[in-house]
Design a protein around this motif. Structure first.
Motif, PDB file in Angstrom:
ATOM      1  N   PHE A  48       0.861  -1.181   0.000  1.00 10.99           N
ATOM      2  CA  PHE A  48       0.000   0.000   0.000  1.00 10.99           C
ATOM      3  C   PHE A  48       0.893   1.225   0.000  1.00 10.99           C
ATOM      4  CE2 PHE A  48      -3.275   2.960   0.596  1.00 10.99           C
ATOM      5  CZ  PHE A  48      -4.488   2.308   0.379  1.00 10.99           C
ATOM      6  N   LEU A  49       0.703   2.070  -1.030  1.00 14.70           N
ATOM      7  CA  LEU A  49       1.502   3.268  -1.215  1.00 14.70           C
ATOM      8  C   LEU A  49       0.663   4.497  -0.871  1.00 14.70           C
ATOM      9  CD1 LEU A  49       2.943   2.388  -4.762  1.00 14.70           C
ATOM     10  CD2 LEU A  49       3.729   1.561  -2.526  1.00 14.70           C
ATOM     11  N   GLY A  50       1.070   5.245   0.151  1.00 14.18           N
ATOM     12  CA  GLY A  50       0.362   6.457   0.529  1.00 14.18           C
ATOM     13  C   GLY A  50      -0.485   6.248   1.774  1.00 14.18           C
ATOM     14  N   LEU A  51      -0.009   6.745   2.906  1.00 12.90           N
ATOM     15  CA  LEU A  51      -0.702   6.542   4.173  1.00 12.90           C
ATOM     16  C   LEU A  51      -1.275   7.856   4.695  1.00 12.90           C
ATOM     17  CD1 LEU A  51       1.842   4.100   5.878  1.00 12.90           C
ATOM     18  CD2 LEU A  51      -0.280   3.519   4.663  1.00 12.90           C
ATOM     19  N   GLY A  52      -2.071   8.500   3.854  1.00 12.31           N
ATOM     20  CA  GLY A  52      -2.751   9.721   4.259  1.00 12.31           C
ATOM     21  C   GLY A  52      -4.014   9.394   5.041  1.00 12.31           C
ATOM     22  N   VAL A  53      -4.935  10.355   5.089  1.00 16.01           N
ATOM     23  CA  VAL A  53      -6.146  10.170   5.886  1.00 16.01           C
ATOM     24  C   VAL A  53      -7.008   9.029   5.344  1.00 16.01           C
ATOM     25  CG1 VAL A  53      -6.218  12.553   6.695  1.00 16.01           C
ATOM     26  CG2 VAL A  53      -7.392  11.947   4.576  1.00 16.01           C
ATOM     27  N   MET A  54      -6.870   8.700   4.078  1.00 15.18           N
ATOM     28  CA  MET A  54      -7.600   7.581   3.501  1.00 15.18           C
ATOM     29  C   MET A  54      -6.758   6.306   3.512  1.00 15.18           C
ATOM     30  SD  MET A  54     -10.514   8.930   2.689  1.00 15.18           S
ATOM     31  CE  MET A  54     -11.268   7.774   1.535  1.00 15.18           C
ATOM     32  N   GLY A  55      -5.538   6.395   3.031  1.00 17.89           N
ATOM     33  CA  GLY A  55      -4.706   5.216   2.869  1.00 17.89           C
ATOM     34  C   GLY A  55      -4.343   4.525   4.170  1.00 17.89           C
ATOM     35  N   THR A  94      11.056   2.742  -0.578  1.00 21.38           N
ATOM     36  CA  THR A  94      10.664   3.257  -1.891  1.00 21.38           C
ATOM     37  C   THR A  94       9.425   2.502  -2.380  1.00 21.38           C
ATOM     38  OG1 THR A  94      11.970   1.661  -3.163  1.00 21.38           O
ATOM     39  CG2 THR A  94      13.082   3.712  -2.482  1.00 21.38           C
ATOM     40  N   PRO A  95       8.669   3.087  -3.313  1.00 23.71           N
ATOM     41  CA  PRO A  95       7.549   2.337  -3.906  1.00 23.71           C
ATOM     42  C   PRO A  95       8.015   1.050  -4.579  1.00 23.71           C
ATOM     43  CG  PRO A  95       7.347   4.673  -4.397  1.00 23.71           C
ATOM     44  CD  PRO A  95       8.697   4.488  -3.773  1.00 23.71           C
ATOM     45  N   GLN A  96       9.174   1.082  -5.237  1.00 27.98           N
ATOM     46  CA  GLN A  96       9.687  -0.114  -5.901  1.00 27.98           C
ATOM     47  C   GLN A  96       9.922  -1.233  -4.902  1.00 27.98           C
ATOM     48  OE1 GLN A  96      13.263   0.510  -8.171  1.00 27.98           O
ATOM     49  NE2 GLN A  96      13.539  -1.654  -8.640  1.00 27.98           N
ATOM     50  N   ALA A  97      10.542  -0.898  -3.767  1.00 29.24           N
ATOM     51  CA  ALA A  97      10.818  -1.913  -2.758  1.00 29.24           C
ATOM     52  C   ALA A  97       9.523  -2.466  -2.172  1.00 29.24           C
ATOM     53  CB  ALA A  97      11.688  -1.326  -1.659  1.00 29.24           C
ATOM     54  N   ALA A  98       8.523  -1.598  -1.972  1.00 28.63           N
ATOM     55  CA  ALA A  98       7.245  -2.056  -1.429  1.00 28.63           C
ATOM     56  C   ALA A  98       6.549  -3.006  -2.398  1.00 28.63           C
ATOM     57  CB  ALA A  98       6.350  -0.862  -1.129  1.00 28.63           C
ATOM     58  N   ALA A  99       6.643  -2.711  -3.688  1.00 24.43           N
ATOM     59  CA  ALA A  99       5.927  -3.485  -4.704  1.00 24.43           C
ATOM     60  C   ALA A  99       6.606  -4.805  -5.033  1.00 24.43           C
ATOM     61  CB  ALA A  99       5.787  -2.655  -5.978  1.00 24.43           C
ATOM     62  N   THR A 100       7.896  -4.926  -4.754  1.00 25.30           N
ATOM     63  CA  THR A 100       8.633  -6.137  -5.097  1.00 25.30           C
ATOM     64  C   THR A 100       8.070  -7.333  -4.328  1.00 25.30           C
ATOM     65  OG1 THR A 100      10.643  -4.875  -5.574  1.00 25.30           O
ATOM     66  CG2 THR A 100      10.902  -7.226  -5.110  1.00 25.30           C
ATOM     67  N   LEU A 130       0.866  10.291  -8.562  1.00 23.36           N
ATOM     68  CA  LEU A 130       0.651   8.925  -9.038  1.00 23.36           C
ATOM     69  C   LEU A 130       1.748   8.518 -10.017  1.00 23.36           C
ATOM     70  CD1 LEU A 130      -1.079   6.400  -9.123  1.00 23.36           C
ATOM     71  CD2 LEU A 130      -2.499   7.515 -10.863  1.00 23.36           C
ATOM     72  N   ARG A 131       2.077   9.402 -10.938  1.00 27.11           N
ATOM     73  CA  ARG A 131       3.176   9.081 -11.865  1.00 27.11           C
ATOM     74  C   ARG A 131       4.479   8.859 -11.104  1.00 27.11           C
ATOM     75  NH1 ARG A 131       0.550  13.258 -15.145  1.00 27.11           N
ATOM     76  NH2 ARG A 131      -0.325  12.291 -17.031  1.00 27.11           N
ATOM     77  N   HIS A 132       4.703   9.652 -10.066  1.00 27.30           N
ATOM     78  CA  HIS A 132       5.945   9.537  -9.289  1.00 27.30           C
ATOM     79  C   HIS A 132       6.056   8.164  -8.633  1.00 27.30           C
ATOM     80  CE1 HIS A 132       9.334  10.674  -6.768  1.00 27.30           C
ATOM     81  NE2 HIS A 132       8.662  10.216  -5.722  1.00 27.30           N
ATOM     82  N   VAL A 133       4.964   7.663  -8.033  1.00 30.93           N
ATOM     83  CA  VAL A 133       5.062   6.389  -7.305  1.00 30.93           C
ATOM     84  C   VAL A 133       4.933   5.181  -8.220  1.00 30.93           C
ATOM     85  CG1 VAL A 133       4.227   7.389  -5.151  1.00 30.93           C
ATOM     86  CG2 VAL A 133       2.595   6.276  -6.696  1.00 30.93           C
ATOM     87  N   THR A 134       4.614   5.394  -9.493  1.00 30.26           N
ATOM     88  CA  THR A 134       4.498   4.270 -10.426  1.00 30.26           C
ATOM     89  C   THR A 134       5.682   4.199 -11.380  1.00 30.26           C
ATOM     90  OG1 THR A 134       3.091   5.637 -11.856  1.00 30.26           O
ATOM     91  CG2 THR A 134       1.985   4.105 -10.345  1.00 30.26           C
ATOM     92  N   THR A 135       5.868   5.239 -12.192  1.00 29.00           N
ATOM     93  CA  THR A 135       6.902   5.198 -13.227  1.00 29.00           C
ATOM     94  C   THR A 135       8.077   6.117 -12.943  1.00 29.00           C
ATOM     95  OG1 THR A 135       5.702   6.881 -14.506  1.00 29.00           O
ATOM     96  CG2 THR A 135       5.208   4.580 -14.997  1.00 29.00           C
ATOM     97  N   GLY A 136       8.062   6.818 -11.817  1.00 30.42           N
ATOM     98  CA  GLY A 136       9.172   7.689 -11.454  1.00 30.42           C
ATOM     99  C   GLY A 136      10.369   6.892 -10.962  1.00 30.42           C
ATOM    100  N   ASP A 171      12.610   4.839  -8.776  1.00 30.03           N
ATOM    101  CA  ASP A 171      12.250   3.895  -7.713  1.00 30.03           C
ATOM    102  C   ASP A 171      10.741   3.697  -7.621  1.00 30.03           C
ATOM    103  OD1 ASP A 171      14.953   3.525  -6.877  1.00 30.03           O
ATOM    104  OD2 ASP A 171      14.842   5.409  -5.764  1.00 30.03           O
ATOM    105  N   GLY A 172      10.031   3.834  -8.758  1.00 28.91           N
ATOM    106  CA  GLY A 172       8.587   3.669  -8.782  1.00 28.91           C
ATOM    107  C   GLY A 172       8.161   2.213  -8.692  1.00 28.91           C
TER     108      GLY A 172
END
Length: 297
Positions: free
Chosen positions: A16-23, A61-67, A82-88, A90-91
């Motif tokens: 899970f990427l993004g731990l704001g008030v919703m995440g 990083t998002p990449q490490a979380a997704a691995t 969204l672009r940053h955490v996907t294709t940026g 270490d996305g």
């Protein structure tokens, strides 16, 4: 938080990427439902806090979380985030394996959903756009409504897992359909809140007991979620909670941009967007959207 039970679903490796008030609460429901959750947040302290509360792991990083994840969920701020955490750099996309699924709960543009879906398919995995409605309380109580666009088979895999934090998860079409449905949702809310604001302000000017009036008319044709949940606090002038005006203006910006592309005419929505700009000018950008009534009282 409302105590809830979870339907039995086989444990999956998820990120899970993004731990704001919703995440933050959404990821918590995934952990309580028995999934193996790895979290990433731009502010690492929030990830550490989540792990201390829910277990699981955090990643730098998002990449490490997704691995190694079967499904990667995300809920960030806007298209650029969204672009940053996907294709940026270490996305997440760099860490995702063929056959995995990326589920985006950000309220973003249909354009970015289609863009990232195409990139994902080129790399051998699927992308589901899945914006949510229900606000922070819906996330906390596991009662969100999720509007999805994307591949049917991928959706069928995701749905039982997303029900950990949702009361309804529905596929509405191909990539982008979820975001377009969320735009419809925000158009409805904008008009409802403006109408409710005018009604309450009118009743107050007329000297009515508006709590009593709302109780009565809330049992008839005027009833709505906004009336039930925001009407009483509007009467009291309480706005320090809920879905912020700043976020609504971001969402309405997406709506109006899409309307320019598809030719839809949204005169009331455009007007209410400007009314929200007035609330921002009054210093109410972080107040709930129901603070629209401040312009009238």
């Amino acid at each position: 938080m409302t105590t809830r039970s979870y339907d039995p679903v086989p444990s999956r490796r998820v990120a899970f990427l993004g731990l704001g008030v919703m995440g933050y609460p959404m990821a918590g429901h995934l952990a309580r439902a028995g999934h193996q959750v790895t979290v990433y947040n731009r502010t690492a302290a929030k990830s550490a806090q989540w792990v201390a509360e829910h277990g699981g792991k955090s990643a730098a990083t998002p990449q490490a979380a997704a691995t190694g994840a079967d499904i990667v969920f995300a809920c960030v701020g806007n298209d650029n985030d969204l672009r940053h955490v996907t294709t940026g750099a270490d996305g997440a996309f760099a860490g995702m394996a063929a056959g995995s699924i990326f589920v985006d709960h950000t309220t973003a543009s249909a354009e970015v959903a289609r863009e990232l879906s195409a990139v994902a398919r080129q790399r051998g995995f699927e992308f589901i756009d899945a914006p949510v409605s229900g606000g922070n309380l819906g996330a906390i109580n596991g009662a969100l409504t999720v509007m999805c666009g994307g591949d049917t088979k991928a959706f069928d895999t995701v749905r039982p897992i997303a029900l950990a934090f949702s009361k309804a998860v529905t596929l509405l079409g191909e990539s982008g359909a979820g975001q377009l449905a969320k735009m419809v949702n925000q158009i409805c809310i904008a008009g409802l809140v403006q109408g409710l604001s005018e009604a309450i302000a009118f009743g107050q000017k007329a000297g009515l007991d508006m709590k009593a009036v709302l109780d009565v008319i809330g049992k008839g044709a005027a009833q709505s979620w906004q009336m039930d949940n925001r009407g009483p606090t509007m009467v009291e002038g309480k706005f320090d909670f809920g879905f912020a005006v700043d976020w609504m203006r971001k969402d309405l910006g997406l709506v109006l941009a899409e309307a320019q592309r598809n030719g839809a005419r949204l005169p009331v929505t455009a007007l209410v967007d400007q009314f929200y700009a007035d609330v921002q000018a009054l210093g109410g950008g972080r107040n709930d959207t129901s603070s629209l009534i401040r312009r009238l009282t």
